[in-house]
Design a protein around this motif. Structure first.
Motif, PDB file in Angstrom:
ATOM      1  N   ALA A 199       0.991  -1.005   0.125  1.00  0.00           N
ATOM      2  CA  ALA A 199       0.145  -0.004   0.182  1.00  0.00           C
ATOM      3  C   ALA A 199       0.988   1.212  -0.084  1.00  0.00           C
ATOM      4  N   GLY A 200       0.547   2.302  -0.881  1.00  0.00           N
ATOM      5  CA  GLY A 200       1.560   3.316  -0.920  1.00  0.00           C
ATOM      6  C   GLY A 200       0.828   4.476  -0.066  1.00  0.00           C
ATOM      7  N   SER A 201       1.344   5.810  -0.254  1.00  0.00           N
ATOM      8  CA  SER A 201       0.847   6.757   0.441  1.00  0.00           C
ATOM      9  C   SER A 201      -0.654   7.386  -0.022  1.00  0.00           C
ATOM     10  N   VAL A 202      -1.482   7.883   0.946  1.00  0.00           N
ATOM     11  CA  VAL A 202      -2.641   8.322   0.668  1.00  0.00           C
ATOM     12  C   VAL A 202      -2.811   9.677  -0.032  1.00  0.00           C
ATOM     13  N   VAL A 203      -1.446  10.105   0.079  1.00  0.00           N
ATOM     14  CA  VAL A 203      -1.130  11.663  -0.396  1.00  0.00           C
ATOM     15  C   VAL A 203      -1.330  11.509  -1.966  1.00  0.00           C
ATOM     16  N   GLU A 472      20.783  -3.371  15.769  1.00  0.00           N
ATOM     17  CA  GLU A 472      21.458  -2.954  14.830  1.00  0.00           C
ATOM     18  C   GLU A 472      21.303  -3.135  13.578  1.00  0.00           C
ATOM     19  N   LYS A 473      21.264  -2.107  12.512  1.00  0.00           N
ATOM     20  CA  LYS A 473      21.158  -2.406  10.899  1.00  0.00           C
ATOM     21  C   LYS A 473      20.146  -3.428  10.727  1.00  0.00           C
ATOM     22  N   SER A 474      18.848  -3.112  11.197  1.00  0.00           N
ATOM     23  CA  SER A 474      17.761  -4.022  10.981  1.00  0.00           C
ATOM     24  C   SER A 474      16.472  -3.148  10.789  1.00  0.00           C
ATOM     25  N   ALA A 475      15.649  -3.521  10.246  1.00  0.00           N
ATOM     26  CA  ALA A 475      14.234  -3.141   9.942  1.00  0.00           C
ATOM     27  C   ALA A 475      13.335  -3.971   9.718  1.00  0.00           C
ATOM     28  N   LEU A 476      12.114  -4.174  10.667  1.00  0.00           N
ATOM     29  CA  LEU A 476      11.123  -5.170  10.617  1.00  0.00           C
ATOM     30  C   LEU A 476       9.850  -3.983  10.040  1.00  0.00           C
ATOM     31  N   ARG A 477       9.180  -4.283   8.979  1.00  0.00           N
ATOM     32  CA  ARG A 477       8.102  -3.515   8.571  1.00  0.00           C
ATOM     33  C   ARG A 477       6.940  -4.338   8.349  1.00  0.00           C
ATOM     34  N   ALA A 478       5.735  -3.601   8.652  1.00  0.00           N
ATOM     35  CA  ALA A 478       4.316  -4.079   8.276  1.00  0.00           C
ATOM     36  C   ALA A 478       3.799  -3.148   7.739  1.00  0.00           C
ATOM     37  N   SER A 479       2.932  -3.312   6.877  1.00  0.00           N
ATOM     38  CA  SER A 479       1.699  -2.481   5.970  1.00  0.00           C
ATOM     39  C   SER A 479       0.544  -3.037   5.936  1.00  0.00           C
ATOM     40  N   ILE A 480      -0.438  -2.405   5.826  1.00  0.00           N
ATOM     41  CA  ILE A 480      -1.873  -2.553   5.464  1.00  0.00           C
ATOM     42  C   ILE A 480      -2.576  -1.483   4.663  1.00  0.00           C
ATOM     43  N   GLY A 481      -3.088  -1.722   3.631  1.00  0.00           N
ATOM     44  CA  GLY A 481      -3.775  -0.707   2.969  1.00  0.00           C
ATOM     45  C   GLY A 481      -4.961  -1.094   1.864  1.00  0.00           C
ATOM     46  N   TRP A 521      -7.355  -5.270  -0.593  1.00  0.00           N
ATOM     47  CA  TRP A 521      -6.613  -5.198   0.435  1.00  0.00           C
ATOM     48  C   TRP A 521      -5.196  -5.712   0.326  1.00  0.00           C
ATOM     49  N   ASN A 522      -4.426  -4.909   0.652  1.00  0.00           N
ATOM     50  CA  ASN A 522      -3.060  -5.394   0.552  1.00  0.00           C
ATOM     51  C   ASN A 522      -2.426  -5.634   1.980  1.00  0.00           C
ATOM     52  N   TYR A 523      -1.716  -6.570   2.143  1.00  0.00           N
ATOM     53  CA  TYR A 523      -1.180  -6.842   3.457  1.00  0.00           C
ATOM     54  C   TYR A 523       0.237  -7.134   3.257  1.00  0.00           C
TER      55      TYR A 523
END
Length: 736
Positions: A199-203, A472-481, A521-523
Motif C-alpha cells: 500500500a502506498g501513501s494516501v497523498v 542494529e542494522k535491521s528494519a522490521l516493517r508491516a503495512s496494510i492498505g 486490500w494489501n497486507y
C-alpha cells in the motif's frame, strides 16, 4: 488526542545567542538544541528562539552551531534558558567518503521503499521506463503479446494497472496510456526511481493496490549543460537523446529534452511470416522550467511535453496503403499523440522550515488511433489532476503531518469496432497522514483519505506503515492498505485485439462498462538486516505480501474463442514471497541475488485457477564490477544479469483443433544480459551490451499464424523472448 497530549508536555524554552563583549541578544538562527543520547532536538528560529520538550530522564542539553564551540548544559527542571555561544578560533577539516549505492534501501522509513539511481539505470539498455527494471528483482518484465513489442511490468504478481505509476508524484501511466505509456518516458530523462511495495501513501491517490513507482526527472539546475546519448542495435533500432540546459537568470533555469527513436526493418527469425518486433518512429519533447528562490522559500517546476508515436506490425507483406482493414494480409497500426502540461509549486516557510505547502497540477490530452487486423480501437482521454499538500509538525519534529485535498477529472471517448463508449469520471478527495519517527526504534505512518467519485460513490481509503528496529542494522516493517479503481478494460488489455476472440462483457449493472469498481486490500511484512560478511558489507531482505480482492474485473481467456469481462464471484488473491541478498564481495564488485515465489489465483466462471503466464518460481542474479585505472576516475564498468523463470500456466486451448492446442504449462526458461562501459573521461563514454545472449526463443509465439483471419488466431500466449539474442552499442557525451 495528540494535540491534547502535546500541549500537556513540559518544555524548555529560551534563546541561543552569539557571544559578544556587551552580551547583546544577537540570536543565532539554525542552532541545534537537543538532548544528549537521544534523537529529540529542535533548530532555533530566525531570532534564535527555541522550544523543546522536557522529561525527567533528560538532563544534558546540547547546543551546537557551525563555527561555534559546542556547549552542554545540565538541566533538571523545566525553565527558560538564555545562552551565549563562543566562536571557535579554527575548525578542523573533516572528510567523509562514501561509495554511492546504485540501489539504496532505507533502514529508517516506515514504508518498504527503495530508490533506483541513474547509475543503476545505466547498467542496461535503458531506452525508456519500461526497460528500466531489467536489473531489479522486485519488478517482473515481459512482453504483453507477440507482435506489438509492448513490455508490461508486474509487482507482487499483479500487472501495472494495479500499480500507481507517477512522474514526480503526479499519476501519469493510467487510463489510455496504460498499455504503452511506460515507453513514452525516455530513460535519460529519469534521474531516479522510487519503488514502494504494498500500500502506498494516501497523498498520491486511492488507486494504488500492489505498490507505487515514482520516476523523478532530471532537473535543469543539476543536469548537464549538454548531454547527448546515441544508441543502436543489430536489429536496426536507433535512438537519439539530447538535453540542453541553461540558466536564464538568478532564479530561472530551463531545459530542452529531445528524444527520437526509429526501427524500420522487418525481422522474422522464427519464420512464421509475422514480424518479431514492430516498426516504429517516436518523437518525444519536453521543455522544463525551474524557479528557485531559497531566500523566500519558493521552488517551482513547469513542464511542457509533446509525443508522437507511430507503430506498424503484422505480416511481412502487409502494406497499410492497400491492406488496412482487409483480409489481404494481417497488419496493425497504432498512432498516438499526447500533449501534457504540468506544474509543481512549493513553498517552505524560511522562519519555520517544517511548515511547507505544495501544489501539483497536470493536464493531458491523449489520442490513440489504431487497428489490429479487422479490429478497430480508438481512444481519446482528457485528464486534469490537482493536489495541494500541507506539511507541518505536532509539538516537535517526531510528529509530522501531511494533509490536503485533491481533484481528478477524466473524460474517455472510445470506439471498439462498431461500439462507442463515452464516460466522464471526476472525484474530490481529502487526506490526512500522520508520521511518528523517534529516529531510533519506531517509525509509524498512518493515513486516511476520503473521496467522493461521481461513478464510484463516496469511499474511504486507509493506509498504515510501520517500521521497528529490534537491533542494529535491521528494519522490521508491516503495512496494510486499501485501494480502489475503475478498470479501463480495453485500454489496459489491448492485446485482445490481436486475436480472433469475441469480446464479451457479461455484467451490466456496474457504473463503468457495466462493471463494478475493483477493490482490494494489501497486507505485507518485510525484514531487512544489514551485516558484515568477511569484513564486507552485505544485507538480506525477506518480503511477504498478500493482496485480497473484494471485487475484481476478471479478464477470462479460458475459452480460446472468447475473452470475457465480468465481476468477481468468489476469491481472487496474489501472494508474493521474495528473498534478496546483496553483497559487496570485494571493492567495486557487487552481487545481488533473489528468489521469488508467486501464488496468484482467481475464481473464473469455469473454476478457480492460477493466473495465466505468472511463473510460480523465479531466480535472479546480478553482478557488477568497476575497474579504476587511476584514483577517483572510473574507467571500466561490467554488468551481468541472469533471470530464470519457472513454468507458467497457459489459459485453456483444449477446445481448439489439435494443431492449435498448447500444453497446460510453458517450459522453464533462462536469459542472460550483459553490458560493458568504457569511461574515457567525465565527458565521454561508450557502452556495448547484449540482451538474451544465450539466444533463448519461444517456439510459435503466434498461434494460428498460418490463418490470421481464422477463429484460432491468437498472439497473447507469450511467455519468453520472441526475437532471440540482440546486441547494442552507444555513446554518451556530456558537458557540465
Amino acid at each position: 488526542m495528540l494535540p491534547v497530549f502535546s500541549t500537556s508536555q513540559e518544555k524548555i524554552t529560551g534563546m541561543i545567542m552569539e557571544a559578544n563583549e556587551k552580551n547583546e541578544p544577537i540570536g543565532l538562527a539554525g542552532a541545534n538544541v537537543y538532548w544528549l543520547g537521544t534523537s529529540i532536538g529542535v533548530v532555533t528560529d530566525i531570532d534564535g528562539n527555541f522550544s523543546i520538550s522536557y522529561s525527567e530522564e533528560y538532563t544534558k542539553l546540547v547546543i551546537s552551531y557551525i563555527g561555534f564551540k559546542t556547549d552542554t548544559l545540565t538541566v533538571t527542571k523545566p525553565k527558560t534558558v538564555h545562552h551565549w555561544l563562543q566562536p571557535t578560533d579554527n575548525l578542523d577539516e573533516v572528510t567523509i567518503t562514501s561509495r554511492k549505492q546504485a540501489t539504496a534501501k532505507s533502514y529508517m522509513q516506515a514504508s518498504n521503499v527503495f530508490t533506483v539511481s541513474s547509475d543503476e539505470l545505466l547498467k542496461a539498455a535503458c531506452c525508456n521506463l519500461s526497460e528500466s527494471f531489467e536489473t531489479n528483482p522486485s519488478i517482473d518484465v515481459n512482453f504483453a503479446d507477440a507482435i506489438t513489442g509492448t513490455r508490461q511490468i508486474k509487482m507482487l504478481g499483479l500487472t501495472s494497472p494495479y500499480i500507481l505509476i507517477a512522474t514526480e508524484n503526479i499519476p501519469s501511466i493510467r487510463g489510455a496510456s496504460q498499455a504503452f505509456g511506460l515507453s513514452f518516458i525516455p530513460g535519460t530523462w529519469v534521474s531516479s526511481i522510487q519503488i514502494t511495495k504494498g500500500a502506498g501513501s494516501v497523498v498520491n491517490g486511492y488507486e494504488s493496490i500492489a505498490g507505487q513507482i515514482n520516476a523523478e526527472l532530471v532537473k535543469p539546475t543539476t543536469d548537464n549543460t549538454l548531454f547527448v546519448n546515441l544508441f543502436g542495435n543489430v536489429a536496426g533500432r536507433f535512438e537519439l537523446n539530447t538535453h540542453i540546459n541553461t540558466k536564464v537568470s538568478d532564479r530561472w533555469s530551463t531545459g530542452l529534452y529531445l528524444h527520437g527513436n526509429a526501427h524500420n526493418e522487418k525481422h522474422d527469425v522464427n519464420n512464421d511470416n509475422f514480424m518479431d518486433m514492430p516498426m516504429y518512429n517516436q518523437i518525444n519533447m519536453m521543455n522544463r522550467w525551474q524557479y528557485t528562490d531559497t531566500e523566500k522559500g519558493f521552488v517551482s517546476f513547469i513542464n511542457l511535453k509533446f509525443l508522437n508515436d507511430e507503430k506498424q506490425t503484422g505480416q511481412l507483406d502487409f502494406n497499410p496503403n492497400t491492406d488496412k482493414l482487409t483480409t489481404n494480409s494481417w497488419g496493425s497500426e497504432i498512432d498516438t499523440k499526447r500533449y501534457e502540461i504540468s506544474g509543481k509549486f512549493g513553498y517552505v516557510n524560511p522562519e519555520i522550515p517544517y511548515q511547507s505547502l505544495g501544489v501539483q497540477t497536470a493536464f493531458s490530452n491523449h489520442k490513440q488511433v489504431s487497428y489490429f487486423g479487422l479490429n478497430q480501437y480508438d481512444i481519446t482521454q482528457n485528464s486534469l489532476y490537482a493536489n495541494a499538500i500541507y506539511n507541518s509538525i505536532i509539538s516537535d519534529s517526531r510528529h509530522k503531518i501531511k494533509t490536503g485535498v485533491s481533484y481528478t477529472y477524466d473524460h474517455y471517448d472510445e470506439f471498439v469496432n462498431t461500439m462507442s463508449y463515452e464516460r466522464t469520471e471526476y472525484s474530490v478527495g481529502a487526506f490526512f497522514e500522520y508520521n511518528y519517527d523517534n529516529l531510533d526504534r519506531l517509525n509509524l505512518t498512518a493515513g486516511v483519505r476520503v473521496d467522493n467519485h461521481n461513478l464510484l460513490g463516496a469511499f474511504v481509503t486507509p493506509r498504515l506503515h510501520a517500521r521497528y528496529t529490534p537491533w542494529e542494522k535491521s528494519a522490521l516493517r508491516a503495512s496494510i492498505g486499501r485501494g480502489k479503481r475503475s478498470a479501463n478494460i480495453f485500454a489496459e488489455n489491448q492485446k485482445i485485439f490481436s486475436t480472433s476472440r469475441v469480446i464479451n462483457i457479461i455484467d451490466s449493472s456496474g457504473s463503468v462498462y457495466g462493471l463494478d469498481p475493483e477493490v482490494a486490500w494489501n497486507y505485507g511484512v518485510s525484514f531487512l538486516q544489514g551485516f558484515n560478511l568477511f569484513k564486507r558489507k552485505a544485507d538480506i531482505t525477506l518480503d511477504y505480501y498478500k493482496t485480497d480482492f473484494e471485487n475484481q474485473v476478471v479478464v477470462d481467456f479460458e475459452n480460446p474463442q472468447e475473452v470475457s469481462f465480468y465481476n468477481l464471484d468468489g476469491k481472487s488473491y496474489a501472494n508474493s514471497l521474495q528473498l534478496e541478498f546483496n553483497y559487496n564481495v570485494f571493492q567495486y564488485f557487487d552481487l545481488r541475488m533473489a528468489y521469488k515465489y508467486y501464488d496468484v489465483q482467481t475464481q473464473y466462471n469455469s473454476d478457480k485457477l492460477e493466473k495465466p503466464l505468472v511463473p510460480k518460481h523465479r531466480l535472479f542474479a546480478n553482478a557488477s564490477y568497476e575497474i579504476y585505472e587511476k584514483e577517483g576516475a572510473g574507467q571500466w564498468k561490467f554488468d551481468v544479469t541472469y533471470n530464470w523463470l519457472g513454468e507458467q500456466r497457459f489459459s485453456s486451448t483444449a477446445s481448439n483443433p489439435l494443431q492449435y492446442q498448447l500444453a497446460a504449462y510453458t517450459p522453464t526458461l533462462a536469459t542472460l544480459n550483459a553490458q560493458v562501459t568504457k569511461v574515457f573521461s567525465p565527458k565521454f563514454e561508450v557502452y556495448l551490451g547484449g540482451e538474451n545472449i544465450t539466444n533463448v526463443r519461444q517456439n510459435n509465439p503466434v498461434l494460428g499464424a498460418d490463418n490470421p483471419f481464422g477463429s484460432n488466431f491468437d498472439t497473447t500466449f507469450v511467455y519468453g523472448p520472441v526475437f532471440g539474442s540482440n546486441y547494442y552499442a552507444g555513446l554518451r557525451f556530456k558537458i557540465k
